[in-house]
Design a protein around this motif. Structure first.
Motif, PDB file in Angstrom:
ATOM      1  N   HIS A 167     -33.559  -9.139 -31.972  1.00 51.18           N
ATOM      2  CA  HIS A 167     -34.118  -9.442 -33.296  1.00 51.18           C
ATOM      3  C   HIS A 167     -35.002 -10.674 -33.171  1.00 51.18           C
ATOM      4  N   VAL A 168     -36.246 -10.562 -33.624  1.00 53.14           N
ATOM      5  CA  VAL A 168     -37.201 -11.680 -33.581  1.00 53.14           C
ATOM      6  C   VAL A 168     -37.210 -12.366 -34.942  1.00 53.14           C
ATOM      7  N   SER A 169     -37.039 -13.706 -34.947  1.00 56.22           N
ATOM      8  CA  SER A 169     -37.076 -14.460 -36.201  1.00 56.22           C
ATOM      9  C   SER A 169     -37.540 -15.889 -35.939  1.00 56.22           C
ATOM     10  N   GLU A 170     -38.492 -16.343 -36.771  1.00 60.45           N
ATOM     11  CA  GLU A 170     -38.963 -17.723 -36.701  1.00 60.45           C
ATOM     12  C   GLU A 170     -38.502 -18.520 -37.920  1.00 60.45           C
ATOM     13  N   LEU A 171     -37.545 -17.988 -38.673  1.00 66.97           N
ATOM     14  CA  LEU A 171     -37.023 -18.687 -39.846  1.00 66.97           C
ATOM     15  C   LEU A 171     -36.123 -19.848 -39.415  1.00 66.97           C
ATOM     16  N   GLY A 204     -24.751  -9.415 -36.527  1.00 61.12           N
ATOM     17  CA  GLY A 204     -23.865  -9.692 -35.399  1.00 61.12           C
ATOM     18  C   GLY A 204     -24.250  -8.953 -34.132  1.00 61.12           C
ATOM     19  N   GLU A 205     -23.954  -9.582 -33.001  1.00 63.52           N
ATOM     20  CA  GLU A 205     -24.206  -9.039 -31.657  1.00 63.52           C
ATOM     21  C   GLU A 205     -25.700  -8.868 -31.366  1.00 63.52           C
ATOM     22  N   GLU A 206     -26.530  -9.721 -31.981  1.00 66.52           N
ATOM     23  CA  GLU A 206     -27.961  -9.688 -31.677  1.00 66.52           C
ATOM     24  C   GLU A 206     -28.299 -10.597 -30.498  1.00 66.52           C
ATOM     25  N   LEU A 207     -29.401 -10.305 -29.841  1.00 68.05           N
ATOM     26  CA  LEU A 207     -30.118 -11.253 -29.007  1.00 68.05           C
ATOM     27  C   LEU A 207     -31.233 -11.775 -29.902  1.00 68.05           C
ATOM     28  N   LEU A 208     -31.103 -13.003 -30.385  1.00 67.91           N
ATOM     29  CA  LEU A 208     -32.098 -13.572 -31.302  1.00 67.91           C
ATOM     30  C   LEU A 208     -33.235 -14.167 -30.493  1.00 67.91           C
ATOM     31  N   LEU A 209     -34.437 -13.653 -30.707  1.00 69.56           N
ATOM     32  CA  LEU A 209     -35.623 -14.112 -29.985  1.00 69.56           C
ATOM     33  C   LEU A 209     -36.454 -15.001 -30.901  1.00 69.56           C
ATOM     34  N   THR A 210     -36.829 -16.179 -30.394  1.00 70.93           N
ATOM     35  CA  THR A 210     -37.656 -17.107 -31.171  1.00 70.93           C
ATOM     36  C   THR A 210     -38.547 -17.911 -30.233  1.00 70.93           C
ATOM     37  N   ALA A 211     -39.744 -18.270 -30.754  1.00 68.41           N
ATOM     38  CA  ALA A 211     -40.664 -19.138 -30.003  1.00 68.41           C
ATOM     39  C   ALA A 211     -40.698 -20.540 -30.600  1.00 68.41           C
ATOM     40  N   GLY A 212     -39.836 -20.811 -31.603  1.00 69.94           N
ATOM     41  CA  GLY A 212     -39.768 -22.141 -32.204  1.00 69.94           C
ATOM     42  C   GLY A 212     -40.951 -22.468 -33.091  1.00 69.94           C
ATOM     43  N   VAL A 213     -41.567 -21.447 -33.704  1.00 69.66           N
ATOM     44  CA  VAL A 213     -42.716 -21.689 -34.581  1.00 69.66           C
ATOM     45  C   VAL A 213     -42.320 -22.603 -35.741  1.00 69.66           C
ATOM     46  N   PHE A 245     -35.335 -17.929 -25.957  1.00 71.02           N
ATOM     47  CA  PHE A 245     -36.411 -18.830 -26.413  1.00 71.02           C
ATOM     48  C   PHE A 245     -37.652 -18.604 -25.567  1.00 71.02           C
ATOM     49  N   GLY A 246     -38.745 -18.217 -26.255  1.00 71.53           N
ATOM     50  CA  GLY A 246     -39.995 -17.966 -25.551  1.00 71.53           C
ATOM     51  C   GLY A 246     -40.838 -19.227 -25.452  1.00 71.53           C
ATOM     52  N   VAL A 247     -41.090 -19.702 -24.225  1.00 65.84           N
ATOM     53  CA  VAL A 247     -41.902 -20.902 -24.026  1.00 65.84           C
ATOM     54  C   VAL A 247     -43.383 -20.560 -24.133  1.00 65.84           C
ATOM     55  N   GLU A 248     -44.146 -21.523 -24.684  1.00 65.01           N
ATOM     56  CA  GLU A 248     -45.572 -21.391 -24.959  1.00 65.01           C
ATOM     57  C   GLU A 248     -45.789 -20.286 -25.988  1.00 65.01           C
ATOM     58  N   PRO A 249     -46.671 -20.430 -26.947  1.00 67.15           N
ATOM     59  CA  PRO A 249     -47.607 -21.560 -27.006  1.00 67.15           C
ATOM     60  C   PRO A 249     -47.063 -22.777 -27.740  1.00 67.15           C
ATOM     61  N   PHE A 306     -43.973 -24.482 -27.411  1.00 65.47           N
ATOM     62  CA  PHE A 306     -43.267 -25.450 -26.567  1.00 65.47           C
ATOM     63  C   PHE A 306     -43.495 -25.085 -25.097  1.00 65.47           C
ATOM     64  N   PRO A 307     -43.871 -26.093 -24.271  1.00 65.01           N
ATOM     65  CA  PRO A 307     -44.075 -25.811 -22.838  1.00 65.01           C
ATOM     66  C   PRO A 307     -42.764 -25.541 -22.105  1.00 65.01           C
ATOM     67  N   THR A 308     -41.664 -26.071 -22.630  1.00 62.24           N
ATOM     68  CA  THR A 308     -40.321 -25.810 -22.084  1.00 62.24           C
ATOM     69  C   THR A 308     -39.353 -25.649 -23.255  1.00 62.24           C
ATOM     70  N   VAL A 309     -38.192 -25.165 -22.965  1.00 62.89           N
ATOM     71  CA  VAL A 309     -37.176 -25.028 -24.005  1.00 62.89           C
ATOM     72  C   VAL A 309     -36.721 -26.423 -24.424  1.00 62.89           C
ATOM     73  N   PRO A 310     -36.718 -26.713 -25.724  1.00 66.44           N
ATOM     74  CA  PRO A 310     -36.319 -28.057 -26.184  1.00 66.44           C
ATOM     75  C   PRO A 310     -34.918 -28.432 -25.688  1.00 66.44           C
ATOM     76  N   SER A 311     -34.794 -29.660 -25.209  1.00 65.31           N
ATOM     77  CA  SER A 311     -33.497 -30.119 -24.683  1.00 65.31           C
ATOM     78  C   SER A 311     -32.441 -30.142 -25.771  1.00 65.31           C
ATOM     79  N   SER A 312     -32.859 -30.419 -27.035  1.00 63.30           N
ATOM     80  CA  SER A 312     -31.876 -30.443 -28.123  1.00 63.30           C
ATOM     81  C   SER A 312     -31.242 -29.067 -28.319  1.00 63.30           C
ATOM     82  N   LEU A 313     -32.010 -28.000 -28.111  1.00 67.02           N
ATOM     83  CA  LEU A 313     -31.474 -26.637 -28.243  1.00 67.02           C
ATOM     84  C   LEU A 313     -30.532 -26.323 -27.087  1.00 67.02           C
ATOM     85  N   VAL A 314     -30.907 -26.761 -25.878  1.00 68.17           N
ATOM     86  CA  VAL A 314     -30.044 -26.536 -24.716  1.00 68.17           C
ATOM     87  C   VAL A 314     -28.703 -27.232 -24.910  1.00 68.17           C
TER      88      VAL A 314
END
Length: 456
Positions: free
Chosen positions: A36-40, A49-58, A81-85, A87-95
């Motif tokens: 499931h893709v969501s930028e909310l 439930g049981e999703e793989l949540l995909l986000t680019a951090g928009v 978490f999809g890096v670019e455009p 965030f160049p890397t996954v945010p450390s706060s999320l990790v």
């Protein structure tokens, strides 16, 4: 509706996606139903439930720990978490938040669009569906073939155990294992749940009623929906087989008794000669054909070729048979007179002796040596005490009887039971463990053979 899932590790293993596990490597067995893709900032109202949540951090959340906590509470299996455009890397706060809250976090490289992840997940789900459909079809064929064998109930249970890599037992509520006895009683009574599942130690256990018994399936992992469908096929076959078996046994006893009454009117001595007489239980079709042609209504046929016959003492049969005498004396009119109860008792005894005859390959008669010196009640108590660990496990009792009857020969016992020799070895090792006896000793073998002889 049952929705299929894929373990997260199967998706991570797709080299073409290039996914990197940043945290949660110990939770890759989590099931994924869909991507499931969501930028909310708060996607939880749209999750099931049981999703793989995909986000680019928009619209990356300001309170990351709360964001992850909401996803955990909603049953999300993992975050990609999809890096670019953005965030160049996954945010450390999320990790850090995912690591602290046990949420698997995957890095999706710029070269992998989210659509590719969804398509890969769809392909894996389709593969599983095809594989399970093939497994279900193959299992149905194997179980159906097993139901046509000489020992159909045992064959179906053995096939089910092989197909599902489990232990499958048809349990009488009176002899249920202690760890599931209460649940077996409730399922069998019809007053409790129609079926049940529970955790016993490291085993996942499912229980389903089969006529007056209960099918107990034990396995290290829960059954999938397709595997439950395989169990349903086995349940249907076992129900039919048990009803047929009980009906045939009752019919045999009734036929033997009615044949006896008819013969009394006509004069049994005119057919069989002078008393005494005997009831013979056998399985040889050749014996049945010869006896039926000679004695007619005194021979009753069992489905599958078995038979019960009321015969004179001098009548010879070729195959393994159980032979029980019937006490008899001439009546006042000169004809043979045998009480109906005597025939019923003798028929039951002959059927029990047939099991011994099949194990040894030789005719079995009521014991006239050592057993004749033992009180029957004491003998039964001894038998149940010696075989206590096997009560409620008819397949192990039958295997022990066949193996001892064939002097410990794995191959000959396997031939008697209609199973592979390795199955005999496996079951005998279970017998030794359950009884705490070394079957390599003559004392143990002799004691257990007597117990089998005296068992009800």
């Amino acid at each position: 509706m049952v929705v299929q899932t894929v373990p997260l590790r199967d998706l991570v293993a797709r080299v073409d996606l290039g996914l990197t596990v940043l945290c949660g490597a110990d939770a890759l067995d989590r099931p994924i139903r869909w991507a499931h893709v969501s930028e909310l900032e708060d996607p939880t109202p749209y999750l099931v439930g049981e999703e793989l949540l995909l986000t680019a951090g928009v619209r990356f959340p300001s309170d990351v720990p709360s964001y992850v906590a909401g996803l955990v509470a909603s049953g999300v299996s993992a975050i990609g978490f999809g890096v670019e455009p953005e965030f160049p890397t996954v945010p450390s706060s999320l990790v850090e938040a995912c690591a602290a809250q046990g949420m698997p976090l995957l890095e999706v490289p710029p070269s992998t669009p989210f659509l590719a992840v969804s398509q890969a997940l769809g392909a894996l789900l389709a593969e599983i569906a095809v594989r399970e459909q093939r497994m279900l079809a193959d299992s149905q064929r194997a179980l159906t073939r097993a139901a046509t064998r000489v020992r159909p109930v045992e064959s179906v249970l053995t096939t089910l155990a092989v197909v599902l890599n489990c232990r499958a037992d048809l349990v009488d509520p009176a002899f249920a294992p202690d760890d599931v006895a209460s649940l077996v009683g409730r399922v069998a009574s019809g007053r409790g749940p129609r079926s049940a599942s529970t955790q016993v130690g490291e085993d996942h256990v499912t229980l389903d009623p089969v006529e007056s018994a209960v099918l107990v399936v034990r396995r290290s992992a829960p059954l999938s929906p397709a595997e439950r469908a395989v169990v349903a096929v086995a349940l249907a076959l076992l129900g039919l087989l048990r009803r047929d078996l009980e009906s045939e046994r009752g019919q045999i006893a009734r036929l033997a008794a009615s044949a006896l009454l008819r013969s009394r009117v006509a004069g049994m001595e005119k057919v069989l000669g002078p008393a005494p007489y005997r009831v013979v239980a056998g399985e040889s079709k050749a014996d049945y054909d010869v006896l039926a042609q000679r004695y007619g209504p005194l021979v009753s046929k069992e489905e599958g070729g078995g038979f019960l016959a009321l015969l004179g003492v001098g009548t010879e049969v070729s195959g393994p048979v159980g032979v029980s005498p019937v006490a008899d004396s001439p009546s006042a009119d000169g004809f043979a007179s045998v009480p109906r109860s005597e025939v019923d008792r003798a028929a039951a005894e002959a059927l029990a002796l047939l099991a011994r005859a099949k194990a040894t390959g030789e005719p079995a008669f009521p014991a006239s040596d050592l057993s004749s010196l033992v009180d029957p009640v004491a003998a039964r108590e001894f038998a149940r005490r010696e075989l206590a660990g096997l009560l409620g496990r008819p397949e192990l009792i039958d295997t022990l009887r066949a193996w001892l009857g064939q002097h410990g020969s794995w191959d000959r016992a396997a031939g008697v039971l209609g199973v592979h020799r390795n199955s005999v070895r496996h079951r005998i090792s279970h017998v030794e463990r359950l009884l705490g006896r070394d079957l390599g000793t003559a004392d143990a073998r002799a004691s257990l053979w007597l117990a089998l002889t005296w068992l009800d």
